[in-house]
Design a protein around this motif. Sequence first.
Motif, PDB file in Angstrom:
ATOM      1  N   GLY A  41       0.802  -1.216   0.000  1.00  0.00           N
ATOM      2  CA  GLY A  41       0.000   0.000   0.000  1.00  0.00           C
ATOM      3  C   GLY A  41       0.834   1.265   0.000  1.00  0.00           C
ATOM      4  N   TYR A  42       2.053   1.177   0.566  1.00  0.00           N
ATOM      5  CA  TYR A  42       2.865   2.384   0.675  1.00  0.00           C
ATOM      6  C   TYR A  42       3.334   2.875  -0.689  1.00  0.00           C
ATOM      7  N   GLN A  43       3.367   1.973  -1.682  1.00  0.00           N
ATOM      8  CA  GLN A  43       4.006   2.346  -2.951  1.00  0.00           C
ATOM      9  C   GLN A  43       3.270   3.469  -3.664  1.00  0.00           C
ATOM     10  N   ALA A  44       1.933   3.344  -3.712  1.00  0.00           N
ATOM     11  CA  ALA A  44       1.176   4.402  -4.384  1.00  0.00           C
ATOM     12  C   ALA A  44       1.336   5.718  -3.632  1.00  0.00           C
ATOM     13  N   VAL A  45       1.326   5.632  -2.275  1.00  0.00           N
ATOM     14  CA  VAL A  45       1.443   6.857  -1.482  1.00  0.00           C
ATOM     15  C   VAL A  45       2.801   7.501  -1.737  1.00  0.00           C
ATOM     16  N   LEU A  46       3.859   6.654  -1.735  1.00  0.00           N
ATOM     17  CA  LEU A  46       5.204   7.178  -1.963  1.00  0.00           C
ATOM     18  C   LEU A  46       5.302   7.849  -3.334  1.00  0.00           C
ATOM     19  N   THR A  47       4.716   7.189  -4.356  1.00  0.00           N
ATOM     20  CA  THR A  47       4.759   7.760  -5.706  1.00  0.00           C
ATOM     21  C   THR A  47       4.026   9.094  -5.747  1.00  0.00           C
ATOM     22  N   ALA A  48       2.846   9.119  -5.111  1.00  0.00           N
ATOM     23  CA  ALA A  48       2.073  10.358  -5.145  1.00  0.00           C
ATOM     24  C   ALA A  48       2.828  11.472  -4.424  1.00  0.00           C
ATOM     25  N   ILE A  49       3.472  11.125  -3.294  1.00  0.00           N
ATOM     26  CA  ILE A  49       4.209  12.162  -2.554  1.00  0.00           C
ATOM     27  C   ILE A  49       5.376  12.663  -3.408  1.00  0.00           C
ATOM     28  N   THR A  50       6.086  11.726  -4.056  1.00  0.00           N
ATOM     29  CA  THR A  50       7.179  12.142  -4.936  1.00  0.00           C
ATOM     30  C   THR A  50       6.672  13.090  -6.016  1.00  0.00           C
ATOM     31  N   ALA A  51       5.534  12.733  -6.607  1.00  0.00           N
ATOM     32  CA  ALA A  51       4.983  13.573  -7.669  1.00  0.00           C
ATOM     33  C   ALA A  51       4.626  14.949  -7.136  1.00  0.00           C
ATOM     34  N   VAL A  52       4.060  14.981  -5.916  1.00  0.00           N
ATOM     35  CA  VAL A  52       3.656  16.276  -5.360  1.00  0.00           C
ATOM     36  C   VAL A  52       4.890  17.132  -5.094  1.00  0.00           C
ATOM     37  N   ILE A  53       5.952  16.502  -4.525  1.00  0.00           N
ATOM     38  CA  ILE A  53       7.176  17.284  -4.257  1.00  0.00           C
ATOM     39  C   ILE A  53       7.730  17.827  -5.569  1.00  0.00           C
ATOM     40  N   ALA A  54       7.810  16.955  -6.590  1.00  0.00           N
ATOM     41  CA  ALA A  54       8.351  17.396  -7.877  1.00  0.00           C
ATOM     42  C   ALA A  54       7.478  18.519  -8.452  1.00  0.00           C
ATOM     43  N   GLY A  55       6.153  18.390  -8.284  1.00  0.00           N
ATOM     44  CA  GLY A  55       5.259  19.413  -8.800  1.00  0.00           C
ATOM     45  C   GLY A  55       5.457  20.747  -8.108  1.00  0.00           C
ATOM     46  N   VAL A  56       5.649  20.700  -6.778  1.00  0.00           N
ATOM     47  CA  VAL A  56       5.850  21.948  -6.040  1.00  0.00           C
ATOM     48  C   VAL A  56       7.162  22.605  -6.470  1.00  0.00           C
ATOM     49  N   VAL A  57       8.210  21.777  -6.638  1.00  0.00           N
ATOM     50  CA  VAL A  57       9.491  22.327  -7.096  1.00  0.00           C
ATOM     51  C   VAL A  57       9.317  22.974  -8.465  1.00  0.00           C
ATOM     52  N   ALA A  58       8.582  22.280  -9.357  1.00  0.00           N
ATOM     53  CA  ALA A  58       8.374  22.828 -10.699  1.00  0.00           C
ATOM     54  C   ALA A  58       7.623  24.148 -10.634  1.00  0.00           C
ATOM     55  N   LEU A  59       6.648  24.215  -9.731  1.00  0.00           N
ATOM     56  CA  LEU A  59       5.862  25.440  -9.616  1.00  0.00           C
ATOM     57  C   LEU A  59       6.725  26.593  -9.127  1.00  0.00           C
ATOM     58  N   LYS A  60       7.669  26.294  -8.216  1.00  0.00           N
ATOM     59  CA  LYS A  60       8.601  27.341  -7.758  1.00  0.00           C
ATOM     60  C   LYS A  60       9.432  27.848  -8.932  1.00  0.00           C
ATOM     61  N   MET A  61       9.779  26.912  -9.842  1.00  0.00           N
ATOM     62  CA  MET A  61      10.664  27.296 -10.948  1.00  0.00           C
ATOM     63  C   MET A  61       9.969  28.155 -11.987  1.00  0.00           C
ATOM     64  N   VAL A  62       8.620  28.193 -11.929  1.00  0.00           N
ATOM     65  CA  VAL A  62       7.898  29.034 -12.892  1.00  0.00           C
ATOM     66  C   VAL A  62       8.355  30.491 -12.771  1.00  0.00           C
ATOM     67  N   PHE A  63       8.793  30.859 -11.571  1.00  0.00           N
ATOM     68  CA  PHE A  63       9.165  32.266 -11.365  1.00  0.00           C
ATOM     69  C   PHE A  63      10.660  32.514 -11.564  1.00  0.00           C
ATOM     70  N   GLU A  64      11.382  31.486 -12.029  1.00  0.00           N
ATOM     71  CA  GLU A  64      12.797  31.686 -12.359  1.00  0.00           C
ATOM     72  C   GLU A  64      12.899  32.428 -13.691  1.00  0.00           C
ATOM     73  N   PRO A  65      13.942  33.251 -13.859  1.00  0.00           N
ATOM     74  CA  PRO A  65      14.131  33.872 -15.177  1.00  0.00           C
ATOM     75  C   PRO A  65      14.486  32.815 -16.220  1.00  0.00           C
ATOM     76  N   ALA A  66      14.031  33.042 -17.452  1.00  0.00           N
ATOM     77  CA  ALA A  66      14.290  32.072 -18.518  1.00  0.00           C
ATOM     78  C   ALA A  66      15.750  32.118 -18.933  1.00  0.00           C
ATOM     79  N   ARG A  67      16.339  30.947 -19.137  1.00  0.00           N
ATOM     80  CA  ARG A  67      17.725  30.910 -19.617  1.00  0.00           C
ATOM     81  C   ARG A  67      18.011  29.556 -20.247  1.00  0.00           C
ATOM     82  N   GLU A  68      19.102  29.520 -21.033  1.00  0.00           N
ATOM     83  CA  GLU A  68      19.532  28.243 -21.593  1.00  0.00           C
ATOM     84  C   GLU A  68      20.458  27.563 -20.605  1.00  0.00           C
TER      85      GLU A  68
END
Lengths: 520, 100
Positions: A41-68
Amino acid sequence: MNLPTLTSADFFPMLPAIIMVVGACILLLSEVFLSAHSSRGYQAVLTAITAVIAGVVALKMVFEPAREVFLGFGALDPFSSFLTFVVCVALALATLTSAGFLRKRGAERGEFYALMLFATAGMSLLAISNELITLFVNLEVLSISTYALTSFLRRGTRPSEAGFKYFILGAFSSAVLLYGAALLYGATGTTHLTGMVLPLANAVRTNPALVYTGALLVAAGFAFKVAAVPFHMWTPDVYEGAPTPVTALMSAGVKAAAFAALVRVFVTVGPGLDPQLPLTLFSTLALLTMVAGNLLAIPQRNVKRMLAYSSIAHAGYLLLGVAALFATAPGEAFSLLGSTSLGTTATPQAVARAEALRGILFYLLAYTVTAVGAFGVVSVLERREDEERGTAWDLERFSGLAQRRPGWAFAMAAFMLSLAGIPPTVGFLGKLLIFRSAVDAGLIGLTIIAVLSSAAGVYYYLRVVVYMYMRPVPEGAHALERNWMTEFALVVSTVAVVVLGIAPGPVTEWLVQAGHLLGR
Amino acid sequence: MVPISYYLILAAALFCLGMFGVLIRRNALVVFMCVELMLNAANLTFLAFAKQNGDFTGHVSAFFVIAVAAAEASIGLAIVIAVFRSRGSINIEDMRTMKY
């Protein structure tokens, strides 16, 4: 030998992907220590938590300046970060629905979640790819993971058949895309998208056949991936045969990532080409896809298959937005990069292009929460025993659902209204943004067809609602098992569909940011 | 020295051969080999252009494509085996469980 110097800033945009790969490795390693009967049962929870953390990090990066980054092989811009956020949302919701689905079939294994994480990491990397070979490799990372996921359930003939069809047509389209990339490389001498613009403008004059063949093959490869008509034949079979949570991830995540790559390639090399070419190409694809997707969905009594055709139709609306990206006033130079700095001199077409990009991003988010939720309801209603007879997803399964499970019926009704584009749901706002930008871009005829075909779509979406609320419960209907994780995912999707449809407040702020493609 | 155009024509011929093979052949393994042929046609094109331009990108690309093709082959063969186990045949004509 001189090695390039990479700093931590170069690795920063990969952070969401790294988080997901680490999560996948933990799942794979932990599976070694489990016996066949251990609780997973823990596997789905772990995956979802990983996805949420990655999503939050991605959302923070929306406000980074664009660069190559990575010597130009990748691009960190709000566009890519927002798309990473969207695919993380798709992954989190799809994972939560898959726990109960797999447990019912005795197939809950760490590999399943690890493959989902690898696929999503590939999608996130695809969104930042700024070079054709990087793009191809990331496209394959996500495709190969989804081929394996499609045929993950090994009992019955359907999954392997769907997996085979998906594999052959996916590999075929990747090869077409790669050959197109090779021709573009030959015409320009580089595979970097940003470095390709100037040589491309020369090559169009000296060797137009090579450039246009290359560009068309690349477009055809992408058209396969986003399931645009006439490259859609694989979609219904694959979506029907794949495990339902995987179908949800495919229809939302894979499509979003493919659109991200498509937009990045054609917007970046657009100034080197004549913008009329992508405009004509994507308008034609949009027209065919919207009309054919909606017409083919109408006779479907199989809800999963109907959602597959509906996903084709939605790709058509998105292609309408993509076509609007290339609308230019006569004599105006095409540019979409750094679309934020629209001065007072900006032409109406330039404003429409910026709006279209935002519309596409909002639509992808809207479609993700809606489609994953709808497939979630489908997955709780189906039974393995009915699969071989092909009746597991019949409309009859929805008869009287409102009396048996009012919560599920309400959620499904919200998703159907959102897919049909009826207010007050998020799907309505998404359509509104895309259609408005298309009208501003001058694609009025095409927009009228889009509105008419989406009106035709209302018929088959509302039929599901009619079955749920106005039909009696059929005799001998099988018991419906509840699963807290699936229901949690349904609650989250429903809340997102309704709340974002009424008050899209925070998202519009992200979108204003995310409308910034890499500026040069 | 062989002119570049010869390589390109050979690659285009291989690509078309692979494409028609995918569309026409009915044996799953042959279809799979045709896909590999298309990938290798793209490789040959990359290499021919790399030689013409004296550029390393094309050579590196070919290696990446070979690696990806190997990964694809492993998954593809696994799926073909799954198909064979579930229905005892790898003829594409037999795969019609799902109807319109």
